[in-house]
Scaffold this motif. Structure first.
Motif, PDB file in Angstrom:
ATOM      1  N   LYS A   1       0.820  -1.220   0.000  1.00 11.14           N
ATOM      2  CA  LYS A   1       0.000   0.000   0.000  1.00 11.14           C
ATOM      3  C   LYS A   1       0.847   1.260   0.000  1.00 11.14           C
ATOM      4  O   LYS A   1       0.402   2.298  -0.464  1.00 11.14           O
ATOM      5  CB  LYS A   1      -0.893   0.026   1.253  1.00 11.14           C
ATOM      6  N   TYR A   2       2.068   1.153   0.541  1.00 11.03           N
ATOM      7  CA  TYR A   2       2.923   2.322   0.679  1.00 11.03           C
ATOM      8  C   TYR A   2       4.288   2.052   0.065  1.00 11.03           C
ATOM      9  O   TYR A   2       4.772   0.922   0.093  1.00 11.03           O
ATOM     10  CB  TYR A   2       3.110   2.686   2.156  1.00 11.03           C
ATOM     11  N   ALA A   3       4.893   3.115  -0.476  1.00 13.42           N
ATOM     12  CA  ALA A   3       6.229   2.998  -1.056  1.00 13.42           C
ATOM     13  C   ALA A   3       7.138   4.041  -0.425  1.00 13.42           C
ATOM     14  O   ALA A   3       6.724   5.166  -0.130  1.00 13.42           O
ATOM     15  CB  ALA A   3       6.180   3.199  -2.564  1.00 13.42           C
ATOM     16  N   ASN A   4       8.379   3.662  -0.231  1.00 11.31           N
ATOM     17  CA  ASN A   4       9.396   4.549   0.317  1.00 11.31           C
ATOM     18  C   ASN A   4       9.646   5.670  -0.692  1.00 11.31           C
ATOM     19  O   ASN A   4       9.947   5.401  -1.849  1.00 11.31           O
ATOM     20  CB  ASN A   4      10.679   3.751   0.563  1.00 11.31           C
ATOM     21  N   PRO A   5       9.527   6.937  -0.287  1.00 11.61           N
ATOM     22  CA  PRO A   5       9.747   8.034  -1.231  1.00 11.61           C
ATOM     23  C   PRO A   5      11.169   8.037  -1.812  1.00 11.61           C
ATOM     24  O   PRO A   5      11.361   8.420  -2.959  1.00 11.61           O
ATOM     25  CB  PRO A   5       9.516   9.298  -0.397  1.00 11.61           C
ATOM     26  N   ALA A   6      12.142   7.572  -1.047  1.00 13.23           N
ATOM     27  CA  ALA A   6      13.523   7.573  -1.517  1.00 13.23           C
ATOM     28  C   ALA A   6      13.816   6.380  -2.425  1.00 13.23           C
ATOM     29  O   ALA A   6      14.720   6.440  -3.256  1.00 13.23           O
ATOM     30  CB  ALA A   6      14.476   7.563  -0.326  1.00 13.23           C
ATOM     31  N   ASN A   7      13.072   5.283  -2.273  1.00 16.77           N
ATOM     32  CA  ASN A   7      13.304   4.073  -3.056  1.00 16.77           C
ATOM     33  C   ASN A   7      11.949   3.411  -3.289  1.00 16.77           C
ATOM     34  O   ASN A   7      11.443   2.703  -2.434  1.00 16.77           O
ATOM     35  CB  ASN A   7      14.260   3.136  -2.306  1.00 16.77           C
ATOM     36  N   LYS A   8      11.372   3.617  -4.449  1.00 14.96           N
ATOM     37  CA  LYS A   8      10.015   3.141  -4.740  1.00 14.96           C
ATOM     38  C   LYS A   8       9.894   1.617  -4.712  1.00 14.96           C
ATOM     39  O   LYS A   8       8.795   1.086  -4.580  1.00 14.96           O
ATOM     40  CB  LYS A   8       9.535   3.668  -6.102  1.00 14.96           C
ATOM     41  N   SER A   9      11.005   0.896  -4.808  1.00  8.51           N
ATOM     42  CA  SER A   9      10.920  -0.557  -4.756  1.00  8.51           C
ATOM     43  C   SER A   9      10.789  -1.065  -3.320  1.00  8.51           C
ATOM     44  O   SER A   9      10.467  -2.224  -3.097  1.00  8.51           O
ATOM     45  CB  SER A   9      12.146  -1.193  -5.422  1.00  8.51           C
ATOM     46  N   ASP A  10      11.018  -0.203  -2.351  1.00  8.22           N
ATOM     47  CA  ASP A  10      10.882  -0.533  -0.933  1.00  8.22           C
ATOM     48  C   ASP A  10       9.441  -0.243  -0.530  1.00  8.22           C
ATOM     49  O   ASP A  10       9.033   0.912  -0.440  1.00  8.22           O
ATOM     50  CB  ASP A  10      11.872   0.302  -0.119  1.00  8.22           C
TER      51      ASP A  10
ATOM     52  N   ASP B   1      -0.969   9.153   3.190  1.00  4.77           N
ATOM     53  CA  ASP B   1      -1.479   9.292   1.813  1.00  4.77           C
ATOM     54  C   ASP B   1      -0.397   9.736   0.850  1.00  4.77           C
ATOM     55  O   ASP B   1      -0.447   9.419  -0.348  1.00  4.77           O
ATOM     56  CB  ASP B   1      -2.642  10.275   1.775  1.00  4.77           C
ATOM     57  N   ASP B   2       0.605  10.488   1.351  1.00  6.12           N
ATOM     58  CA  ASP B   2       1.694  10.942   0.492  1.00  6.12           C
ATOM     59  C   ASP B   2       2.550   9.778   0.009  1.00  6.12           C
ATOM     60  O   ASP B   2       3.200   9.877  -1.046  1.00  6.12           O
ATOM     61  CB  ASP B   2       2.602  11.930   1.242  1.00  6.12           C
ATOM     62  N   MET B   3       2.555   8.680   0.741  1.00  8.81           N
ATOM     63  CA  MET B   3       3.384   7.539   0.406  1.00  8.81           C
ATOM     64  C   MET B   3       2.589   6.379  -0.178  1.00  8.81           C
ATOM     65  O   MET B   3       3.157   5.342  -0.502  1.00  8.81           O
ATOM     66  CB  MET B   3       4.144   7.080   1.649  1.00  8.81           C
ATOM     67  N   SER B   4       1.272   6.545  -0.308  1.00 10.26           N
ATOM     68  CA  SER B   4       0.456   5.435  -0.821  1.00 10.26           C
ATOM     69  C   SER B   4       0.752   5.197  -2.293  1.00 10.26           C
ATOM     70  O   SER B   4       1.117   6.112  -3.017  1.00 10.26           O
ATOM     71  CB  SER B   4      -1.025   5.703  -0.600  1.00 10.26           C
ATOM     72  N   ILE B   5       0.585   3.954  -2.668  1.00 11.54           N
ATOM     73  CA  ILE B   5       0.882   3.569  -4.068  1.00 11.54           C
ATOM     74  C   ILE B   5      -0.344   3.807  -4.913  1.00 11.54           C
ATOM     75  O   ILE B   5      -1.436   3.524  -4.570  1.00 11.54           O
ATOM     76  CB  ILE B   5       1.299   2.068  -4.125  1.00 11.54           C
TER      77      ILE B   5
END
Length: 104
Positions: free
Chosen positions: A68-77, A100-104
């Protein structure tokens, strides 16, 4: 069968102990699987499943959680939102970001 353990070093004795423990566990596992297979076959021959006779239900495996969420610095995390929050998620919240800022 007689083995003179006095000739072995401490390391060799510990290695032997480990091998014996593994052999015992493997033997017990094989015997349990064999007994279970025999019981299932007997139940099937009588028109039942072993689960019906024992009152147990087969264990369902859970499907992997969808991220549901992705690391802003590394989208694969990614993180599914289940379990413990990853460090990057907690750090982003502390920095003022919203989930919500980090949700995919």
């Amino acid at each position: 069968m007689t083995i003179s353990l006095d000739t072995y070093s401490l390391k060799e004795l510990k290695d032997l102990q480990s091998q014996v423990a593994k052999a015992i566990a493997g033997f017990e596992d094989r015997r349990k699987r064999q007994a279970l297979a025999e019981l299932e076959e007997k139940a099937r021959a009588m028109g039942f499943s072993l689960a019906e006779l024992t009152g147990t239900t087969p264990v369902r495996k859970r499907a992997p959680a969808v991220p549901k969420y992705a690391n802003p610095a590394n989208k694969s995390d990614t993180w599914s939102g289940r379990g413990r929050k990853p460090r990057w998620f907690a750090a982003a919240l502390k920095a003022g970001k919203k989930p919500d800022d980090m949700s995919i």
